[in-house]
Design a protein around this motif. Structure first.
Motif, PDB file in Angstrom:
ATOM      1  N   MET A   1       1.026  -1.543  -0.165  1.00 56.15           N
ATOM      2  CA  MET A   1       0.171   0.127   0.004  1.00 56.15           C
ATOM      3  C   MET A   1       0.821   1.299  -0.247  1.00 56.15           C
ATOM      4  O   MET A   1       0.122   2.463   0.987  1.00 56.15           O
ATOM      5  CB  MET A   1      -0.158   0.291   1.008  1.00 56.15           C
ATOM      6  N   SER A   2       2.440   1.533  -0.729  1.00 49.72           N
ATOM      7  CA  SER A   2       2.805   2.489  -1.166  1.00 49.72           C
ATOM      8  C   SER A   2       3.080   3.167  -2.614  1.00 49.72           C
ATOM      9  O   SER A   2       3.509   4.068  -2.539  1.00 49.72           O
ATOM     10  CB  SER A   2       4.037   2.183  -0.533  1.00 49.72           C
ATOM     11  N   ASP A   3       1.961   2.114  -3.247  1.00 46.28           N
ATOM     12  CA  ASP A   3       2.044   3.145  -4.252  1.00 46.28           C
ATOM     13  C   ASP A   3       1.381   4.263  -4.668  1.00 46.28           C
ATOM     14  O   ASP A   3      -0.036   3.815  -5.243  1.00 46.28           O
ATOM     15  CB  ASP A   3       2.227   1.927  -5.360  1.00 46.28           C
ATOM     16  N   TRP A   4       1.897   5.383  -4.868  1.00 41.41           N
ATOM     17  CA  TRP A   4       1.158   6.338  -4.945  1.00 41.41           C
ATOM     18  C   TRP A   4       0.779   6.727  -6.613  1.00 41.41           C
ATOM     19  O   TRP A   4       0.920   7.652  -6.796  1.00 41.41           O
ATOM     20  CB  TRP A   4       1.658   7.585  -4.435  1.00 41.41           C
ATOM     21  N   ASN A   5       2.205   5.515  -7.181  1.00 43.07           N
ATOM     22  CA  ASN A   5       2.080   6.324  -8.696  1.00 43.07           C
ATOM     23  C   ASN A   5       2.403   7.834  -8.826  1.00 43.07           C
ATOM     24  O   ASN A   5       2.051   8.242  -9.980  1.00 43.07           O
ATOM     25  CB  ASN A   5       0.379   6.416  -9.211  1.00 43.07           C
ATOM     26  N   LEU A   6       2.936   8.444  -8.483  1.00 33.96           N
ATOM     27  CA  LEU A   6       3.661   9.254  -8.581  1.00 33.96           C
ATOM     28  C   LEU A   6       5.449   9.611  -9.977  1.00 33.96           C
ATOM     29  O   LEU A   6       5.096   9.392  -9.953  1.00 33.96           O
ATOM     30  CB  LEU A   6       4.630   9.632  -7.308  1.00 33.96           C
ATOM     31  N   PHE A  26      -3.049  19.860  18.299  1.00 31.26           N
ATOM     32  CA  PHE A  26      -1.875  19.326  17.563  1.00 31.26           C
ATOM     33  C   PHE A  26      -1.502  17.977  18.044  1.00 31.26           C
ATOM     34  O   PHE A  26      -0.783  17.175  16.692  1.00 31.26           O
ATOM     35  CB  PHE A  26      -0.812  19.910  18.119  1.00 31.26           C
ATOM     36  N   GLU A  27      -1.815  17.228  19.062  1.00 31.88           N
ATOM     37  CA  GLU A  27      -1.058  15.854  19.225  1.00 31.88           C
ATOM     38  C   GLU A  27      -1.915  14.594  18.950  1.00 31.88           C
ATOM     39  O   GLU A  27      -1.318  13.707  18.379  1.00 31.88           O
ATOM     40  CB  GLU A  27      -1.510  15.483  21.172  1.00 31.88           C
ATOM     41  N   SER A  28      -3.167  15.533  17.934  1.00 29.94           N
ATOM     42  CA  SER A  28      -3.156  14.118  16.919  1.00 29.94           C
ATOM     43  C   SER A  28      -2.934  13.902  16.318  1.00 29.94           C
ATOM     44  O   SER A  28      -3.056  13.081  15.523  1.00 29.94           O
ATOM     45  CB  SER A  28      -5.000  14.211  17.068  1.00 29.94           C
ATOM     46  N   TYR A  29      -2.401  15.267  15.659  1.00 29.33           N
ATOM     47  CA  TYR A  29      -2.063  14.800  13.833  1.00 29.33           C
ATOM     48  C   TYR A  29      -0.953  13.686  13.983  1.00 29.33           C
ATOM     49  O   TYR A  29      -0.720  13.300  12.572  1.00 29.33           O
ATOM     50  CB  TYR A  29      -0.656  16.438  14.128  1.00 29.33           C
ATOM     51  N   ALA A  30      -0.247  13.518  14.846  1.00 31.32           N
ATOM     52  CA  ALA A  30       1.070  11.997  14.457  1.00 31.32           C
ATOM     53  C   ALA A  30       0.021  10.918  13.712  1.00 31.32           C
ATOM     54  O   ALA A  30       0.483  10.853  12.743  1.00 31.32           O
ATOM     55  CB  ALA A  30       2.190  12.236  15.290  1.00 31.32           C
ATOM     56  N   GLY A  31      -0.746  10.514  15.024  1.00 25.22           N
ATOM     57  CA  GLY A  31      -2.038   9.302  14.504  1.00 25.22           C
ATOM     58  C   GLY A  31      -2.461   9.301  13.137  1.00 25.22           C
ATOM     59  O   GLY A  31      -2.411   8.678  12.953  1.00 25.22           O
ATOM     60  N   LEU A  32      -2.771  10.806  13.237  1.00 27.40           N
ATOM     61  CA  LEU A  32      -4.098  10.962  11.753  1.00 27.40           C
ATOM     62  C   LEU A  32      -3.599  10.854  10.593  1.00 27.40           C
ATOM     63  O   LEU A  32      -3.325  10.484   9.501  1.00 27.40           O
ATOM     64  CB  LEU A  32      -4.880  12.092  11.565  1.00 27.40           C
ATOM     65  N   LEU A  33      -1.795  11.385  10.239  1.00 26.13           N
ATOM     66  CA  LEU A  33      -0.511  10.982   9.425  1.00 26.13           C
ATOM     67  C   LEU A  33      -0.523   9.530   9.362  1.00 26.13           C
ATOM     68  O   LEU A  33      -0.277   9.602   8.249  1.00 26.13           O
ATOM     69  CB  LEU A  33       0.578  11.577   9.648  1.00 26.13           C
ATOM     70  N   GLN A  34      -0.506   9.528  10.285  1.00 26.36           N
ATOM     71  CA  GLN A  34      -0.120   8.088   9.921  1.00 26.36           C
ATOM     72  C   GLN A  34      -1.205   7.261   9.552  1.00 26.36           C
ATOM     73  O   GLN A  34      -0.902   5.814   8.860  1.00 26.36           O
ATOM     74  CB  GLN A  34       0.570   6.688  11.903  1.00 26.36           C
ATOM     75  N   GLU A  35      -2.358   6.962  10.461  1.00 27.83           N
ATOM     76  CA  GLU A  35      -3.786   6.221   9.685  1.00 27.83           C
ATOM     77  C   GLU A  35      -3.825   6.967   8.107  1.00 27.83           C
ATOM     78  O   GLU A  35      -4.197   5.560   7.703  1.00 27.83           O
ATOM     79  CB  GLU A  35      -4.496   6.990  10.558  1.00 27.83           C
ATOM     80  N   PHE A  36      -3.311   7.873   7.939  1.00 27.09           N
ATOM     81  CA  PHE A  36      -3.511   8.016   6.535  1.00 27.09           C
ATOM     82  C   PHE A  36      -2.358   7.679   5.215  1.00 27.09           C
ATOM     83  O   PHE A  36      -2.923   6.527   4.597  1.00 27.09           O
ATOM     84  CB  PHE A  36      -3.690   9.962   6.496  1.00 27.09           C
ATOM     85  N   ALA A  37      -1.498   7.023   6.029  1.00 26.22           N
ATOM     86  CA  ALA A  37      -0.465   6.576   5.008  1.00 26.22           C
ATOM     87  C   ALA A  37      -0.612   5.022   4.852  1.00 26.22           C
ATOM     88  O   ALA A  37      -0.724   4.280   3.799  1.00 26.22           O
ATOM     89  CB  ALA A  37       1.100   6.539   5.830  1.00 26.22           C
ATOM     90  N   ASP A  38      -1.298   4.739   5.957  1.00 27.57           N
ATOM     91  CA  ASP A  38      -1.879   3.353   6.144  1.00 27.57           C
ATOM     92  C   ASP A  38      -3.029   2.549   5.232  1.00 27.57           C
ATOM     93  O   ASP A  38      -3.016   1.807   4.472  1.00 27.57           O
ATOM     94  CB  ASP A  38      -2.274   2.374   7.450  1.00 27.57           C
ATOM     95  N   GLN A  39      -3.786   3.774   5.644  1.00 30.40           N
ATOM     96  CA  GLN A  39      -5.419   3.536   5.110  1.00 30.40           C
ATOM     97  C   GLN A  39      -5.456   4.318   3.715  1.00 30.40           C
ATOM     98  O   GLN A  39      -6.920   3.315   2.913  1.00 30.40           O
ATOM     99  CB  GLN A  39      -6.372   3.361   5.761  1.00 30.40           C
ATOM    100  N   ALA A  40      -5.404   5.312   3.443  1.00 31.03           N
ATOM    101  CA  ALA A  40      -6.017   6.389   2.220  1.00 31.03           C
ATOM    102  C   ALA A  40      -5.760   5.035   1.294  1.00 31.03           C
ATOM    103  O   ALA A  40      -4.882   4.211   0.830  1.00 31.03           O
ATOM    104  CB  ALA A  40      -5.099   7.290   1.857  1.00 31.03           C
ATOM    105  N   GLU A  41      -6.722   5.468   0.282  1.00 32.47           N
ATOM    106  CA  GLU A  41      -6.801   4.910  -0.974  1.00 32.47           C
ATOM    107  C   GLU A  41      -6.240   5.505  -1.796  1.00 32.47           C
ATOM    108  O   GLU A  41      -5.031   6.457  -1.869  1.00 32.47           O
ATOM    109  CB  GLU A  41      -8.084   5.480  -1.754  1.00 32.47           C
ATOM    110  N   ARG A  42      -5.211   4.477  -2.801  1.00 30.73           N
ATOM    111  CA  ARG A  42      -4.848   4.675  -3.366  1.00 30.73           C
ATOM    112  C   ARG A  42      -4.633   5.197  -5.012  1.00 30.73           C
ATOM    113  O   ARG A  42      -6.196   4.676  -5.160  1.00 30.73           O
ATOM    114  CB  ARG A  42      -3.902   3.846  -3.824  1.00 30.73           C
ATOM    115  N   PRO A  43      -3.707   6.391  -5.945  1.00 32.98           N
ATOM    116  CA  PRO A  43      -4.481   5.824  -7.924  1.00 32.98           C
ATOM    117  C   PRO A  43      -4.687   4.762  -8.150  1.00 32.98           C
ATOM    118  O   PRO A  43      -3.772   4.108  -7.869  1.00 32.98           O
ATOM    119  CB  PRO A  43      -4.122   7.093  -7.871  1.00 32.98           C
ATOM    120  N   ALA A  44      -6.075   4.640  -8.997  1.00 31.71           N
ATOM    121  CA  ALA A  44      -5.449   3.541  -9.920  1.00 31.71           C
ATOM    122  C   ALA A  44      -4.377   3.653 -10.811  1.00 31.71           C
ATOM    123  O   ALA A  44      -4.291   4.645 -11.415  1.00 31.71           O
ATOM    124  CB  ALA A  44      -6.685   3.823 -10.363  1.00 31.71           C
ATOM    125  N   GLY A  45      -3.617   2.474 -11.638  1.00 34.10           N
ATOM    126  CA  GLY A  45      -2.734   2.037 -11.767  1.00 34.10           C
ATOM    127  C   GLY A  45      -1.918   3.500 -12.640  1.00 34.10           C
ATOM    128  O   GLY A  45      -1.522   4.107 -13.261  1.00 34.10           O
TER     129      GLY A  45
END
Ligand SMILES: [Zn+2]
Ligand SMILES: [Zn+2]
Length: 155
Positions: free
Chosen positions: A1-6, A136-155
């Protein structure tokens, strides 16, 4: 789940300003504040936070608009599209307006802010809602959750 297709490309309404994103995004957000309602001429702004070293203006010369305050809002000098914001005292990332990217259909706001100012009929698919902004303290958790779970672009 790390392919952002950049990298991703984007630009303003008229095409004078072009943008390139070459680093994975940190977070996507919808902001319902009345300032964003006015600047977008819509119900909320959509932004995607990009590490500063992964963001480049590749064509054109954006100008400052909005409130001309400590947070700098950049616009196309010709069509006046709101392109990106460099938030006050936060040089490590740029908030790019999501809809300036050429391919946006796969992106959803992960967090929504300023719901206490939102128009009553508006809903978004955001996973986390805040009456104002996250602690402010919740940003680290939000960023981690986004990195783990956010949808990636299709091919
Ligand atoms: Zn333009
Ligand atoms: Zn806002």
């Amino acid at each position: 789940m790390s392919d952002w297709n950049l990298p991703w490309e984007g630009g303003c309404r008229c095409g004078q300003v072009r943008l390139r994103i070459s680093a994975p995004p940190l977070l996507t957000m919808a902001c319902h504040c009345t300032g964003c309602q006015k600047m977008t001429a819509g119900p909320y702004s959509l932004s995607i936070a990009i590490p500063s070293d992964g963001f480049a203006v590749t064509q054109g010369d954006p100008v400052i608009g909005g409130l001309h305050g400590a947070s700098r809002h950049y616009f196309c000098p010709h069509c006046l599209s709101w392109l990106f914001t460099r938030p006050e005292a936060m040089d490590s990332f740029v908030n790019v307006r999501l809809t300036m990217l050429d391919k946006v259909a796969w992106m959803k706001p992960f967090v929504e802010t300023w719901t206490r100012e939102k128009l009553p009929w508006v809903t978004t698919p955001a996973m986390h809602s805040y009456e104002t902004v996250p602690e402010f303290e919740s940003y680290a958790g939000l960023l981690q959750e986004f990195a783990d779970q956010a949808e990636r672009p299709a091919g």
